[in-house]
Design an enzyme around this catalytic site. Structure first.
Site, PDB file in Angstrom:
ATOM      1  N   ARG A  18       0.930  -1.164   0.095  1.00 22.68           N
ATOM      2  CA  ARG A  18       0.033   0.146   0.289  1.00 22.68           C
ATOM      3  C   ARG A  18       0.897   1.324  -0.123  1.00 22.68           C
ATOM      4  O   ARG A  18       2.008   1.317   0.337  1.00 22.68           O
ATOM      5  CB  ARG A  18      -0.853   0.010   1.318  1.00 22.68           C
ATOM      6  CG  ARG A  18      -2.038  -1.000   1.395  1.00 22.68           C
ATOM      7  CD  ARG A  18      -3.347  -0.505   0.749  1.00 22.68           C
ATOM      8  NE  ARG A  18      -4.199  -1.678   1.141  1.00 22.68           N
ATOM      9  CZ  ARG A  18      -4.391  -2.567   0.489  1.00 22.68           C
ATOM     10  NH1 ARG A  18      -3.441  -3.079  -0.363  1.00 22.68           N
ATOM     11  NH2 ARG A  18      -5.428  -3.372   0.656  1.00 22.68           N
ATOM     12  N   TYR A  23       5.984   5.183   0.545  1.00 25.62           N
ATOM     13  CA  TYR A  23       6.798   3.977   1.204  1.00 25.62           C
ATOM     14  C   TYR A  23       7.681   3.153   0.141  1.00 25.62           C
ATOM     15  O   TYR A  23       8.425   2.195   0.753  1.00 25.62           O
ATOM     16  CB  TYR A  23       6.097   3.141   2.272  1.00 25.62           C
ATOM     17  CG  TYR A  23       5.581   4.007   3.568  1.00 25.62           C
ATOM     18  CD1 TYR A  23       6.242   4.520   4.452  1.00 25.62           C
ATOM     19  CD2 TYR A  23       4.211   4.220   3.508  1.00 25.62           C
ATOM     20  CE1 TYR A  23       5.791   5.622   5.257  1.00 25.62           C
ATOM     21  CE2 TYR A  23       3.667   4.779   4.624  1.00 25.62           C
ATOM     22  CZ  TYR A  23       4.257   5.508   5.655  1.00 25.62           C
ATOM     23  OH  TYR A  23       3.943   6.356   6.569  1.00 25.62           O
ATOM     24  N   ASN A  74      12.413   0.943  13.651  1.00 21.58           N
ATOM     25  CA  ASN A  74      11.422   1.890  13.020  1.00 21.58           C
ATOM     26  C   ASN A  74      10.190   1.841  13.899  1.00 21.58           C
ATOM     27  O   ASN A  74       9.229   1.001  13.709  1.00 21.58           O
ATOM     28  CB  ASN A  74      11.305   1.576  11.530  1.00 21.58           C
ATOM     29  CG  ASN A  74      10.315   2.394  10.848  1.00 21.58           C
ATOM     30  OD1 ASN A  74       9.380   3.388  11.594  1.00 21.58           O
ATOM     31  ND2 ASN A  74      10.098   2.373   9.630  1.00 21.58           N
ATOM     32  N   HIS A 100      13.340   5.952   9.621  1.00 18.58           N
ATOM     33  CA  HIS A 100      12.007   6.141   9.027  1.00 18.58           C
ATOM     34  C   HIS A 100      12.193   6.146   7.533  1.00 18.58           C
ATOM     35  O   HIS A 100      13.226   6.716   7.053  1.00 18.58           O
ATOM     36  CB  HIS A 100      11.510   7.606   9.392  1.00 18.58           C
ATOM     37  CG  HIS A 100      11.248   7.567  10.921  1.00 18.58           C
ATOM     38  ND1 HIS A 100      10.291   6.967  11.719  1.00 18.58           N
ATOM     39  CD2 HIS A 100      12.050   8.164  11.888  1.00 18.58           C
ATOM     40  CE1 HIS A 100      10.191   6.855  12.981  1.00 18.58           C
ATOM     41  NE2 HIS A 100      11.426   7.956  13.109  1.00 18.58           N
ATOM     42  N   ARG A 107       6.779  15.990   6.248  1.00 16.02           N
ATOM     43  CA  ARG A 107       5.172  15.461   6.299  1.00 16.02           C
ATOM     44  C   ARG A 107       4.546  16.434   7.375  1.00 16.02           C
ATOM     45  O   ARG A 107       4.637  17.391   7.692  1.00 16.02           O
ATOM     46  CB  ARG A 107       5.169  13.880   6.744  1.00 16.02           C
ATOM     47  CG  ARG A 107       5.876  13.166   5.492  1.00 16.02           C
ATOM     48  CD  ARG A 107       5.740  11.589   5.709  1.00 16.02           C
ATOM     49  NE  ARG A 107       4.534  11.284   5.531  1.00 16.02           N
ATOM     50  CZ  ARG A 107       4.205   9.842   5.933  1.00 16.02           C
ATOM     51  NH1 ARG A 107       5.121   9.219   6.494  1.00 16.02           N
ATOM     52  NH2 ARG A 107       2.868   9.637   5.976  1.00 16.02           N
TER      53      ARG A 107
HETATM   54  O1  CA2 Z   1       8.532   6.723   7.505  1.00 14.63           O
HETATM   55  C1  CA2 Z   1       8.230   5.752   8.215  1.00 14.63           C
HETATM   56  O2  CA2 Z   1       9.129   4.884   8.373  1.00 14.63           O
HETATM   57  C2  CA2 Z   1       7.508   5.943   9.396  1.00 14.63           C
HETATM   58  O3  CA2 Z   1       8.139   5.459  10.595  1.00 14.63           O
HETATM   59  C3  CA2 Z   1       6.206   5.078   8.840  1.00 14.63           C
HETATM   60  C4  CA2 Z   1       5.030   5.132   9.854  1.00 14.63           C
HETATM   61  C5  CA2 Z   1       4.662   6.664  10.174  1.00 14.63           C
HETATM   62  O4  CA2 Z   1       3.528   6.557  10.930  1.00 14.63           O
HETATM   63  C6  CA2 Z   1       5.782   7.399  10.679  1.00 14.63           C
HETATM   64  O5  CA2 Z   1       5.321   8.755  10.830  1.00 14.63           O
HETATM   65  C7  CA2 Z   1       6.945   7.271   9.699  1.00 14.63           C
HETATM   66  C8  CA2 Z   1       3.850   4.491   9.157  1.00 14.63           C
HETATM   67  C9  CA2 Z   1       4.161   2.930   8.877  1.00 14.63           C
HETATM   68  C10 CA2 Z   1       2.915   2.324   7.991  1.00 14.63           C
HETATM   69  O6  CA2 Z   1       3.435   1.605   6.831  1.00 14.63           O
HETATM   70  C11 CA2 Z   1       2.780   1.469   5.957  1.00 14.63           C
HETATM   71  C12 CA2 Z   1       3.488   1.008   4.766  1.00 14.63           C
HETATM   72  C13 CA2 Z   1       2.843   0.683   3.661  1.00 14.63           C
HETATM   73  C14 CA2 Z   1       1.563   1.042   3.716  1.00 14.63           C
HETATM   74  C15 CA2 Z   1       1.003   1.519   4.593  1.00 14.63           C
HETATM   75  C16 CA2 Z   1       1.633   1.723   6.040  1.00 14.63           C
END
Ligand code: CA2
Length: 144
Positions: A18, A23, A74, A100, A107
């Protein structure tokens, strides 16, 4: 053999499935494979783990405190909320790196605050999943 822990917080199991615009396309398994190669080449072993539960991450940090030579985390959304994870990391004497995938500073404002950064020896953000390998190579150099 010395062990490196790499911990991943909530929703990172969805990596590569997703929101690739934020990401990227690599899955968490792809990241694990890339990290395993670096760790093995350095003569270390790897525990690569993901959980959606805060208490599970804290239990793994306690485990790492006892038996690991370094920790990369992370914490995902817990980065911005979890004093409990900060407290667990503060009880660790090993090197700690925060990763991260996205550049959290570019963001929403709520992502600019990190409790984990108050303990981390280094922080990498915005380098995509390569950030894990960058943190690992820094850790391996420190251990050398
Ligand atoms: O940028 C990053 O690695 C984060 O740690 C990712 C978190 C976010 O809440 C942080 O602010 C930054 C979110 C992880 C969710 O990962 C997903 C990956 C693909 C699709 C949906 C969610």
């Amino acid at each position: 053999m010395k062990t490196v822990y790499i911990l991943n917080g909530p929703n990172l199991n969805l990596l590569g499935k997703r929101q690739p615009d934020i990401y990227g396309h690599e899955t968490l398994q792809d990241v694990e494979v890339a990290c395993s190669k670096l760790v093995e080449a350095a003569g270390l072993s790897l525990r690569f783990l993901q959980s959606n539960a805060e208490h599970q991450l804290i239990d793994w940090i306690h485990e790492a405190r006892e038996g690991a030579c370094g920790l990369i985390i992370n914490p995902a959304a817990y980065t911005h909320t979890s004093i409990a994870i900060l407290d667990a990391l503060n009880a660790c004497d090993i090197p700690v790196f925060e990763v991260h995938i996205s550049n959290v500073h570019k963001r929403e404002e709520f992502r600019h605050q990190s409790y984990v950064s108050m303990r981390a020896d280094g922080v990498i953000a915005g380098c995509g999943t390569q950030g894990y390998e960058l943190a690992l190579s820094r850790l391996i150099r420190l251990l050398g």
